[in-house]
Enzyme design. Structure first.
Site, PDB file in Angstrom:
ATOM      1  N   LYS A  19      34.720  64.283 -23.872  1.00 27.27           N
ATOM      2  CA  LYS A  19      35.883  63.790 -23.134  1.00 27.27           C
ATOM      3  C   LYS A  19      36.507  62.566 -23.803  1.00 27.27           C
ATOM      4  O   LYS A  19      35.810  61.582 -24.078  1.00 27.27           O
ATOM      5  CB  LYS A  19      35.445  63.406 -21.703  1.00 27.27           C
ATOM      6  CG  LYS A  19      36.594  63.031 -20.806  1.00 27.27           C
ATOM      7  CD  LYS A  19      36.119  62.554 -19.443  1.00 27.27           C
ATOM      8  CE  LYS A  19      37.234  61.774 -18.763  1.00 27.27           C
ATOM      9  NZ  LYS A  19      36.773  61.011 -17.615  1.00 27.27           N
ATOM     10  N   LYS A  57      28.430  57.623 -15.381  1.00 25.87           N
ATOM     11  CA  LYS A  57      28.788  56.190 -15.351  1.00 25.87           C
ATOM     12  C   LYS A  57      27.545  55.329 -15.139  1.00 25.87           C
ATOM     13  O   LYS A  57      27.463  54.216 -15.643  1.00 25.87           O
ATOM     14  CB  LYS A  57      29.819  55.906 -14.241  1.00 25.87           C
ATOM     15  CG  LYS A  57      31.151  56.613 -14.466  1.00 25.87           C
ATOM     16  CD  LYS A  57      32.262  55.707 -14.965  1.00 25.87           C
ATOM     17  CE  LYS A  57      33.342  56.545 -15.612  1.00 25.87           C
ATOM     18  NZ  LYS A  57      34.618  56.010 -15.799  1.00 25.87           N
ATOM     19  N   LYS A  68      39.077  56.316 -21.762  1.00 26.49           N
ATOM     20  CA  LYS A  68      39.468  54.930 -22.053  1.00 26.49           C
ATOM     21  C   LYS A  68      38.239  54.059 -22.300  1.00 26.49           C
ATOM     22  O   LYS A  68      38.213  53.266 -23.227  1.00 26.49           O
ATOM     23  CB  LYS A  68      40.236  54.349 -20.866  1.00 26.49           C
ATOM     24  CG  LYS A  68      41.553  55.030 -20.598  1.00 26.49           C
ATOM     25  CD  LYS A  68      42.244  54.348 -19.414  1.00 26.49           C
ATOM     26  CE  LYS A  68      42.898  55.328 -18.482  1.00 26.49           C
ATOM     27  NZ  LYS A  68      42.235  55.444 -17.185  1.00 26.49           N
TER      28      LYS A  68
HETATM   29  N1  AQP Z   1      39.778  63.735 -21.735  1.00 25.45           N
HETATM   30  C1  AQP Z   1      40.466  64.169 -20.690  1.00 25.45           C
HETATM   31  N2  AQP Z   1      40.897  65.459 -20.644  1.00 25.45           N
HETATM   32  C2  AQP Z   1      41.614  65.914 -19.583  1.00 25.45           C
HETATM   33  N3  AQP Z   1      41.965  65.135 -18.522  1.00 25.45           N
HETATM   34  C3  AQP Z   1      41.553  63.860 -18.524  1.00 25.45           C
HETATM   35  N4  AQP Z   1      41.727  62.843 -17.642  1.00 25.45           N
HETATM   36  C4  AQP Z   1      41.112  61.741 -18.118  1.00 25.45           C
HETATM   37  N5  AQP Z   1      40.533  61.996 -19.302  1.00 25.45           N
HETATM   38  C5  AQP Z   1      40.780  63.304 -19.593  1.00 25.45           C
HETATM   39  C6  AQP Z   1      42.490  62.961 -16.393  1.00 25.45           C
HETATM   40  O1  AQP Z   1      43.427  61.893 -16.344  1.00 25.45           O
HETATM   41  C7  AQP Z   1      43.629  61.526 -14.992  1.00 25.45           C
HETATM   42  C8  AQP Z   1      43.524  60.042 -14.843  1.00 25.45           C
HETATM   43  O2  AQP Z   1      42.183  59.630 -15.205  1.00 25.45           O
HETATM   44  P1  AQP Z   1      41.631  58.206 -14.827  1.00 25.45           P
HETATM   45  O3  AQP Z   1      42.162  57.192 -15.741  1.00 25.45           O
HETATM   46  O4  AQP Z   1      41.882  57.914 -13.424  1.00 25.45           O
HETATM   47  O5  AQP Z   1      40.087  58.297 -14.916  1.00 25.45           O
HETATM   48  P2  AQP Z   1      39.140  58.992 -15.884  1.00 25.45           P
HETATM   49  O6  AQP Z   1      39.071  60.457 -15.664  1.00 25.45           O
HETATM   50  O7  AQP Z   1      37.831  58.316 -15.720  1.00 25.45           O
HETATM   51  O8  AQP Z   1      39.806  58.691 -17.294  1.00 25.45           O
HETATM   52  P3  AQP Z   1      39.161  57.911 -18.440  1.00 25.45           P
HETATM   53  O9  AQP Z   1      40.092  57.759 -19.553  1.00 25.45           O
HETATM   54  O10 AQP Z   1      37.843  58.538 -18.769  1.00 25.45           O
HETATM   55  O11 AQP Z   1      38.956  56.481 -17.800  1.00 25.45           O
HETATM   56  P4  AQP Z   1      37.688  55.569 -17.718  1.00 25.45           P
HETATM   57  O12 AQP Z   1      37.096  55.539 -19.108  1.00 25.45           O
HETATM   58  O13 AQP Z   1      38.214  54.259 -17.273  1.00 25.45           O
HETATM   59  O14 AQP Z   1      36.747  56.198 -16.726  1.00 25.45           O
HETATM   60  C9  AQP Z   1      42.576  62.265 -14.159  1.00 25.45           C
HETATM   61  O15 AQP Z   1      43.185  63.361 -13.512  1.00 25.45           O
HETATM   62  C10 AQP Z   1      41.592  62.741 -15.188  1.00 25.45           C
HETATM   63  O16 AQP Z   1      40.959  63.941 -14.794  1.00 25.45           O
END
Ligand code: AQP
Length: 327
Positions: free
Chosen positions: A191, A111, A194
């Site tokens: 990965k 990040k 979002k």
């Molecule tokens: N690509 C992924 N594969 C498997 N698990 C995933 N998770 C997120 N992306 C993947 C799991 O979803 C849960 C909620 O995630 P989050 O929204 O709290 O945060 P994150 O992991 O940071 O998800 P994003 O989409 O990547 O969000 P941003 O871009 O905002 O940081 C978690 O259990 C995560 O492991």
């Protein structure tokens, strides 16, 4: 029943990574554990966002989670910022967390690169807030995607540090993964995320999904329709593992390696199987967002109250053990 805690950020629409990496497990496990699921809006403040959008995002995320199969009578779904003890326990855990442990966290390093122009302290402190989230409810089981495993291990360390300094208080939690703990991004990135714009959203229609999947890269060896491919090198194949029944998968695997089917056929079959999962979610979301919305918002209020009570009990214990209780 053991306590399950998990969370999700209101940073955008729920995608296949969230769903198959984590939420599918929450839907299954809510029947076996005392389940807390938090819309972690405080975490979402660590990256740039628009304040006017936040209330809508939080409401939408809650509606989508219920549409995915979270049940009002099985899980306590609540909004993190409505329970102030999350921030209070974070400060307490800050006092027992070595700086070096936070600096080596993979998510922080990623990040920091991604949001180079605005690296704030919250990005670094993110795992401490996450430890507070889990331990406030004495969570023992934490179903997450693979990217969050390091933070769950860190939470165990925090519990250990606290318990050895102030006496046995917190359990040492375990991460729980699905069969597909890391869903690739549509761009082939390690990965689906979002904030990277490489997602397929769970509420998207077949047409919207085809507009993304149609042009998506496949095995680079398949330049012409007649070139055989290696499914294991193809993002779309990794998506078939999420939704396509085994027998059909074997057929697609053979078709790819022998050039019996083209990439477009393969993508169409993925889309058809995916919509069998997503169509009911989208339909349920439409119901909840219409007639069901008021009831869901009231449920979030009631759950916030329930969580504040649980949190107050934990914080009373923490304060007493730390010498913060006045004579
Ligand atoms: N690509 C992924 N594969 C498997 N698990 C995933 N998770 C997120 N992306 C993947 C799991 O979803 C849960 C909620 O995630 P989050 O929204 O709290 O945060 P994150 O992991 O940071 O998800 P994003 O989409 O990547 O969000 P941003 O871009 O905002 O940081 C978690 O259990 C995560 O492991």
């Amino acid at each position: 029943m053991k306590v399950l805690f998990t969370g999700i950020q209101p940073t955008g629409d729920i995608h296949l990574g969230n769903y198959f990496g984590a939420i599918a497990n929450w839907v299954r496990l809510q029947h076996e554990y005392t389940t807390y699921i938090s819309v972690v809006d405080l975490h979402a403040l660590s990256i740039p966002y628009e304040p006017a959008d936040m209330p809508g995002r939080v409401a939408d995320l809650a509606l989508t989670l219920y549409a995915c199969g979270i049940q009002v009578d099985k899980a306590v779904l609540f909004v993190q910022s409505e329970v102030p003890a999350h921030s209070e326990l974070t400060w307490i855990f800050n006092t027992i967390t070595p700086l070096g442990e936070l600096e080596r966290m993979t998510q922080f390093k990623d990040k920091r690169e991604q949001f180079r122009a605005s690296v704030n302290v919250a990005l670094l402190d993110y795992p401490v807030l996450q430890a507070a989230d889990i331990l406030l409810y004495k969570g023992e089981v934490v179903p997450v995607g693979e990217d969050q495993v390091q933070h769950v291990e860190f939470t165990r360390e925090v519990a250990r540090h606290f318990n050895s300094r102030y006496g046995d208080t917190f359990p040492e939690c375990q991460a729980l993964l699905t069969a597909t703990p890391r869903v690739l991004g549509l761009d082939g990135d390690a990965k689906m995320s979002k904030s990277k714009g490489n997602t397929i959203g769970v509420l998207e229609t077949a047409e919207q999904i085809w507009a993304k999947v149609g042009p998506a890269k496949t095995d680079p060896a398949r330049v012409r329709r007649t070139d055989p491919g290696t499914p294991e090198k193809c993002t779309i194949w990794s998506y078939h593992l999420l939704v396509t029944p085994e027998a059909e998968r074997a057929d697609i695997h053979k078709g790819c390696t022998t050039a019996g089917i083209g990439c477009i056929d393969c993508k169409k079959r993925f889309q058809a199987n995916l919509m069998k999962v997503l169509d009911p979610i989208r339909e349920r979301y439409a119901e909840l967002a219409g007639a069901g919305r008021k009831g869901i918002m009231e449920r979030l209020d009631a759950n916030g109250e329930k969580c504040r009570a649980v949190a107050a009990t934990t914080m009373a214990e923490v304060r007493e053990k730390m010498g913060l209780k006045r004579e």
